[in-house]
Design a protein around this motif. Sequence first.
Motif, PDB file in Angstrom:
ATOM      1  N   ALA A 217       0.826  -1.217   0.000  1.00  0.00           N
ATOM      2  CA  ALA A 217       0.000   0.000   0.000  1.00  0.00           C
ATOM      3  C   ALA A 217       0.859   1.266   0.000  1.00  0.00           C
ATOM      4  O   ALA A 217       0.629   2.180  -0.807  1.00  0.00           O
ATOM      5  CB  ALA A 217      -0.954  -0.007   1.186  1.00  0.00           C
TER       6      ALA A 217
ATOM      7  N   SER B 172       2.867   1.569  -3.270  1.00  0.00           N
ATOM      8  CA  SER B 172       1.983   1.978  -4.355  1.00  0.00           C
ATOM      9  C   SER B 172       1.733   3.483  -4.297  1.00  0.00           C
ATOM     10  O   SER B 172       1.809   4.176  -5.317  1.00  0.00           O
ATOM     11  CB  SER B 172       0.655   1.218  -4.274  1.00  0.00           C
ATOM     12  OG  SER B 172      -0.231   1.659  -5.270  1.00  0.00           O
ATOM     13  N   ALA B 173       1.444   3.985  -3.115  1.00  0.00           N
ATOM     14  CA  ALA B 173       1.211   5.422  -2.959  1.00  0.00           C
ATOM     15  C   ALA B 173       2.464   6.227  -3.321  1.00  0.00           C
ATOM     16  O   ALA B 173       2.374   7.257  -4.000  1.00  0.00           O
ATOM     17  CB  ALA B 173       0.773   5.729  -1.530  1.00  0.00           C
TER      18      ALA B 173
ATOM     19  N   SER C 290       2.890   6.207  -7.096  1.00  0.00           N
ATOM     20  CA  SER C 290       1.792   6.913  -7.760  1.00  0.00           C
ATOM     21  C   SER C 290       1.836   8.411  -7.496  1.00  0.00           C
ATOM     22  O   SER C 290       1.843   9.206  -8.435  1.00  0.00           O
ATOM     23  CB  SER C 290       0.456   6.352  -7.274  1.00  0.00           C
ATOM     24  OG  SER C 290      -0.614   7.158  -7.683  1.00  0.00           O
ATOM     25  N   GLU C 291       1.877   8.775  -6.238  1.00  0.00           N
ATOM     26  CA  GLU C 291       1.712  10.169  -5.858  1.00  0.00           C
ATOM     27  C   GLU C 291       2.993  10.987  -5.887  1.00  0.00           C
ATOM     28  O   GLU C 291       3.006  12.113  -6.377  1.00  0.00           O
ATOM     29  CB  GLU C 291       1.080  10.232  -4.472  1.00  0.00           C
ATOM     30  CG  GLU C 291      -0.314   9.632  -4.456  1.00  0.00           C
ATOM     31  CD  GLU C 291      -0.854   9.375  -3.063  1.00  0.00           C
ATOM     32  OE1 GLU C 291      -0.264   9.881  -2.082  1.00  0.00           O
ATOM     33  OE2 GLU C 291      -1.862   8.658  -2.953  1.00  0.00           O
TER      34      GLU C 291
ATOM     35  N   GLN D 273      -3.031   2.082  -6.071  1.00  0.00           N
ATOM     36  CA  GLN D 273      -3.169   3.495  -5.727  1.00  0.00           C
ATOM     37  C   GLN D 273      -3.499   4.354  -6.943  1.00  0.00           C
ATOM     38  O   GLN D 273      -3.994   5.452  -6.801  1.00  0.00           O
ATOM     39  CB  GLN D 273      -1.880   3.992  -5.067  1.00  0.00           C
ATOM     40  CG  GLN D 273      -1.982   5.366  -4.485  1.00  0.00           C
ATOM     41  CD  GLN D 273      -2.960   5.440  -3.314  1.00  0.00           C
ATOM     42  OE1 GLN D 273      -3.157   4.469  -2.591  1.00  0.00           O
ATOM     43  NE2 GLN D 273      -3.588   6.583  -3.142  1.00  0.00           N
TER      44      GLN D 273
END
Length: 147
Positions: free
Chosen positions: A87, A90-91, A94-95, A145
């Motif tokens: 998690a 992934s964030a 992505s971010e 994400q």
Amino acid sequence: MVVWTDFERTTIKDIFSKIDYAVVGQAAFSRCLIVYPWTQRYFGGFGNLYNAAAITSNARVAAHGKVIMEALEKAVKDMDNIKATYAELSALHSEKLQVDPDNFMLLGHCLTIVVASQLRKAFTAEVHAAFQKFLAVVVSSLRKQYY
């Protein structure tokens, strides 16, 4: 939710117990940067990535390859909870890093080639299928994400 057979669980753990993370990680990550040169854009701070020789001899590429393998090891250790395990990763991708999520799949293809070359005849069709399933779950978890 992914359902793993006993064979798949055993096979994935066996693969990761047999490979040298530093060697396989560097080879797979280098291959990805060479075969898919657009993936290099995320690694501008790695220095010289102008050709295959520069990439394969780059210490930062080697170090990141090992980091990738250590991240995969976390998934191996918690195969029933890979999405939660990834998690934060992934964030981050992505971010903050804004990595194209298709690159995870490209790296997975390169990793499959390197693992197959390491395991040789032991990388049977059944082993390959289990490894591909594992990588598909990892990629899906990393892409979570993005949605």
